[in-house]
Design a protein around this motif. Sequence first.
Motif, PDB file in Angstrom:
ATOM      1  N   LEU A   1       0.824  -1.207   0.000  1.00  0.00           N
ATOM      2  CA  LEU A   1       0.000   0.000   0.000  1.00  0.00           C
ATOM      3  C   LEU A   1       0.857   1.255   0.000  1.00  0.00           C
ATOM      4  O   LEU A   1       0.542   2.234  -0.678  1.00  0.00           O
ATOM      5  CB  LEU A   1      -0.930  -0.006   1.213  1.00  0.00           C
ATOM      6  CG  LEU A   1      -2.030  -1.073   1.214  1.00  0.00           C
ATOM      7  CD1 LEU A   1      -2.803  -1.044   2.522  1.00  0.00           C
ATOM      8  CD2 LEU A   1      -2.973  -0.888   0.034  1.00  0.00           C
ATOM      9  N   PHE A   2       1.960   1.228   0.739  1.00  0.00           N
ATOM     10  CA  PHE A   2       2.834   2.402   0.772  1.00  0.00           C
ATOM     11  C   PHE A   2       3.613   2.561  -0.531  1.00  0.00           C
ATOM     12  O   PHE A   2       3.612   3.636  -1.134  1.00  0.00           O
ATOM     13  CB  PHE A   2       3.809   2.285   1.941  1.00  0.00           C
ATOM     14  CG  PHE A   2       4.864   3.353   1.938  1.00  0.00           C
ATOM     15  CD1 PHE A   2       4.566   4.639   2.353  1.00  0.00           C
ATOM     16  CD2 PHE A   2       6.156   3.084   1.503  1.00  0.00           C
ATOM     17  CE1 PHE A   2       5.539   5.640   2.338  1.00  0.00           C
ATOM     18  CE2 PHE A   2       7.132   4.067   1.479  1.00  0.00           C
ATOM     19  CZ  PHE A   2       6.822   5.350   1.902  1.00  0.00           C
ATOM     20  N   SER A   3       4.282   1.514  -0.972  1.00  0.00           N
ATOM     21  CA  SER A   3       5.186   1.641  -2.122  1.00  0.00           C
ATOM     22  C   SER A   3       4.430   1.917  -3.412  1.00  0.00           C
ATOM     23  O   SER A   3       4.880   2.729  -4.234  1.00  0.00           O
ATOM     24  CB  SER A   3       6.035   0.371  -2.262  1.00  0.00           C
ATOM     25  OG  SER A   3       5.211  -0.774  -2.417  1.00  0.00           O
ATOM     26  N   TYR A   4       3.266   1.293  -3.615  1.00  0.00           N
ATOM     27  CA  TYR A   4       2.524   1.548  -4.850  1.00  0.00           C
ATOM     28  C   TYR A   4       1.868   2.925  -4.829  1.00  0.00           C
ATOM     29  O   TYR A   4       1.635   3.514  -5.882  1.00  0.00           O
ATOM     30  CB  TYR A   4       1.487   0.450  -5.076  1.00  0.00           C
ATOM     31  CG  TYR A   4       2.085  -0.761  -5.740  1.00  0.00           C
ATOM     32  CD1 TYR A   4       2.022  -0.938  -7.117  1.00  0.00           C
ATOM     33  CD2 TYR A   4       2.767  -1.724  -4.993  1.00  0.00           C
ATOM     34  CE1 TYR A   4       2.595  -2.032  -7.729  1.00  0.00           C
ATOM     35  CE2 TYR A   4       3.351  -2.832  -5.596  1.00  0.00           C
ATOM     36  CZ  TYR A   4       3.257  -2.977  -6.956  1.00  0.00           C
ATOM     37  OH  TYR A   4       3.850  -4.060  -7.567  1.00  0.00           O
ATOM     38  N   SER A   5       1.586   3.446  -3.639  1.00  0.00           N
ATOM     39  CA  SER A   5       1.090   4.818  -3.557  1.00  0.00           C
ATOM     40  C   SER A   5       2.185   5.808  -3.948  1.00  0.00           C
ATOM     41  O   SER A   5       1.940   6.778  -4.660  1.00  0.00           O
ATOM     42  CB  SER A   5       0.589   5.117  -2.147  1.00  0.00           C
ATOM     43  OG  SER A   5      -0.521   4.308  -1.821  1.00  0.00           O
ATOM     44  N   VAL A   6       3.410   5.547  -3.495  1.00  0.00           N
ATOM     45  CA  VAL A   6       4.533   6.394  -3.883  1.00  0.00           C
ATOM     46  C   VAL A   6       4.800   6.266  -5.384  1.00  0.00           C
ATOM     47  O   VAL A   6       5.065   7.258  -6.070  1.00  0.00           O
ATOM     48  CB  VAL A   6       5.786   6.025  -3.067  1.00  0.00           C
ATOM     49  CG1 VAL A   6       7.008   6.789  -3.573  1.00  0.00           C
ATOM     50  CG2 VAL A   6       5.550   6.317  -1.591  1.00  0.00           C
ATOM     51  N   TYR A   7       4.701   5.048  -5.902  1.00  0.00           N
ATOM     52  CA  TYR A   7       4.873   4.836  -7.345  1.00  0.00           C
ATOM     53  C   TYR A   7       3.825   5.619  -8.132  1.00  0.00           C
ATOM     54  O   TYR A   7       4.101   6.144  -9.216  1.00  0.00           O
ATOM     55  CB  TYR A   7       4.770   3.346  -7.662  1.00  0.00           C
ATOM     56  CG  TYR A   7       4.790   3.026  -9.137  1.00  0.00           C
ATOM     57  CD1 TYR A   7       5.974   2.992  -9.850  1.00  0.00           C
ATOM     58  CD2 TYR A   7       3.605   2.739  -9.820  1.00  0.00           C
ATOM     59  CE1 TYR A   7       5.995   2.696 -11.204  1.00  0.00           C
ATOM     60  CE2 TYR A   7       3.613   2.446 -11.174  1.00  0.00           C
ATOM     61  CZ  TYR A   7       4.813   2.419 -11.857  1.00  0.00           C
ATOM     62  OH  TYR A   7       4.814   2.122 -13.197  1.00  0.00           O
ATOM     63  N   GLY A   8       2.611   5.728  -7.579  1.00  0.00           N
ATOM     64  CA  GLY A   8       1.557   6.462  -8.262  1.00  0.00           C
ATOM     65  C   GLY A   8       1.839   7.945  -8.386  1.00  0.00           C
ATOM     66  O   GLY A   8       1.206   8.633  -9.210  1.00  0.00           O
ATOM     67  N   LEU A   9       2.802   8.456  -7.610  1.00  0.00           N
ATOM     68  CA  LEU A   9       3.158   9.867  -7.737  1.00  0.00           C
ATOM     69  C   LEU A   9       3.790  10.191  -9.091  1.00  0.00           C
ATOM     70  O   LEU A   9       3.845  11.357  -9.488  1.00  0.00           O
ATOM     71  CB  LEU A   9       4.124  10.272  -6.612  1.00  0.00           C
ATOM     72  CG  LEU A   9       3.544  10.282  -5.196  1.00  0.00           C
ATOM     73  CD1 LEU A   9       4.638  10.559  -4.179  1.00  0.00           C
ATOM     74  CD2 LEU A   9       2.436  11.323  -5.077  1.00  0.00           C
TER      75      LEU A   9
ATOM     76  N   ALA B   1      -1.021   5.293   1.152  1.00  0.00           N
ATOM     77  CA  ALA B   1       0.271   5.485   1.817  1.00  0.00           C
ATOM     78  C   ALA B   1       0.102   5.576   3.328  1.00  0.00           C
ATOM     79  O   ALA B   1       0.865   4.966   4.096  1.00  0.00           O
ATOM     80  CB  ALA B   1       0.954   6.735   1.269  1.00  0.00           C
ATOM     81  N   VAL B   2      -0.897   6.339   3.780  1.00  0.00           N
ATOM     82  CA  VAL B   2      -1.139   6.483   5.215  1.00  0.00           C
ATOM     83  C   VAL B   2      -1.526   5.135   5.826  1.00  0.00           C
ATOM     84  O   VAL B   2      -1.043   4.759   6.908  1.00  0.00           O
ATOM     85  CB  VAL B   2      -2.230   7.537   5.473  1.00  0.00           C
ATOM     86  CG1 VAL B   2      -2.644   7.545   6.939  1.00  0.00           C
ATOM     87  CG2 VAL B   2      -1.734   8.926   5.061  1.00  0.00           C
ATOM     88  N   LEU B   3      -2.393   4.392   5.143  1.00  0.00           N
ATOM     89  CA  LEU B   3      -2.794   3.080   5.649  1.00  0.00           C
ATOM     90  C   LEU B   3      -1.603   2.139   5.727  1.00  0.00           C
ATOM     91  O   LEU B   3      -1.449   1.390   6.703  1.00  0.00           O
ATOM     92  CB  LEU B   3      -3.880   2.486   4.751  1.00  0.00           C
ATOM     93  CG  LEU B   3      -5.257   3.140   4.817  1.00  0.00           C
ATOM     94  CD1 LEU B   3      -6.160   2.576   3.729  1.00  0.00           C
ATOM     95  CD2 LEU B   3      -5.884   2.935   6.186  1.00  0.00           C
ATOM     96  N   GLY B   4      -0.746   2.163   4.707  1.00  0.00           N
ATOM     97  CA  GLY B   4       0.415   1.282   4.714  1.00  0.00           C
ATOM     98  C   GLY B   4       1.364   1.592   5.856  1.00  0.00           C
ATOM     99  O   GLY B   4       1.846   0.676   6.555  1.00  0.00           O
ATOM    100  N   VAL B   5       1.652   2.867   6.076  1.00  0.00           N
ATOM    101  CA  VAL B   5       2.566   3.251   7.153  1.00  0.00           C
ATOM    102  C   VAL B   5       1.960   2.916   8.516  1.00  0.00           C
ATOM    103  O   VAL B   5       2.639   2.367   9.402  1.00  0.00           O
ATOM    104  CB  VAL B   5       2.904   4.751   7.059  1.00  0.00           C
ATOM    105  CG1 VAL B   5       3.667   5.206   8.292  1.00  0.00           C
ATOM    106  CG2 VAL B   5       3.720   5.030   5.807  1.00  0.00           C
TER     107      VAL B   5
END
Length: 335
Positions: free
Chosen positions: A277-285, A310-314
């Motif tokens: 959830l975190f890494s793919y959210s960052v990739y979506g940037l 990203a918030v959920l992943g962290v």
Amino acid sequence: MQSAAHTTETAAATRPRHVRATPPARRPARLRTVGGLAAAAAVTPYLLIKIVWSFGLFLPTEEMAGADWRAVNAVTALLAAAGIGLAMAFSRPWGERLPAWTVALPVWVGTGLLVPMLPLAPVLGPAAVNRDQEAGSPDFWVHEQLLVMISLVGVGIGLSLALAGYARARWPEALGGPLPYAEPVGGTRALQRPLAGLVASGCVLLGCVKAFWAAGGTAGLDTAAVERRDLWWHMLASSTAVWAFAGAWGILVLAYRRGSRGFLLPMAVTWVASGMLFSYSVYGLLDLTGMQQPSPELPVAAALTREGGAVLGVTMGLTLLLVLHDRRRALRGPG
């Protein structure tokens, strides 16, 4: 003399015979070595391609000759080099002396990126090649992309095996035993449960949205850009939904200690889901940089799902750390 000989024969007969089976302690060590070396070998073609692209050579498209793309390739080349170093650390005893955060943080992001991609690679790889060929990319790009896909799959499998052996040697309480354990003095279970409930609720909401989009729903999408929903987009949306639901299950099981007999399965699912959830959210940037095709979501919907993921992943990862900290104290003592 006969009595002495008889005593010697009896002792020899009762002496334990040599056991040929591999001792259990050697299996994780062998797993670490094989997995680490395999991961280092698999990521080498990816590293070489990224280095070549960083210098502007053999680029598949003219857009990738820009300074922004070359900077991205340079950064990913450094990450690949770090991945090789991490794989070697996993495979050798000296890696156990590294600070925990220098190992856990890149592994969390790396497994979040690579493990969900493994089941998708057989479909997404050929689909990406066909899409690029239709767009007029040169033939050598097809070969480069195949090498990149092989490297990513290889490092995903190799690092997972090496990590399993490494973690079993350094953090055995994270990989085995039953789910319940005695509550340590000053434990954080009272904090784990509300955090897990909030994270699970958010993950279920995110999973429903992504599943709705993957199934063809258009609410929250730009009606003028629905043609951008290609196979890659649908499968990533489906993968995010699956891992969001899985993460919700895993974090609730860990916080409430119900729903599984063993600790390993919910821990591993939560670890991968939070990293994904975190890494793919960052990739979506990257959608915001213009370096890849814009997504079909409306800006508000894209921001909510991206930053929300990203918030959920962290938060899920931090809750998992609380669980692991309490479990370590309960099984090893406060030392």
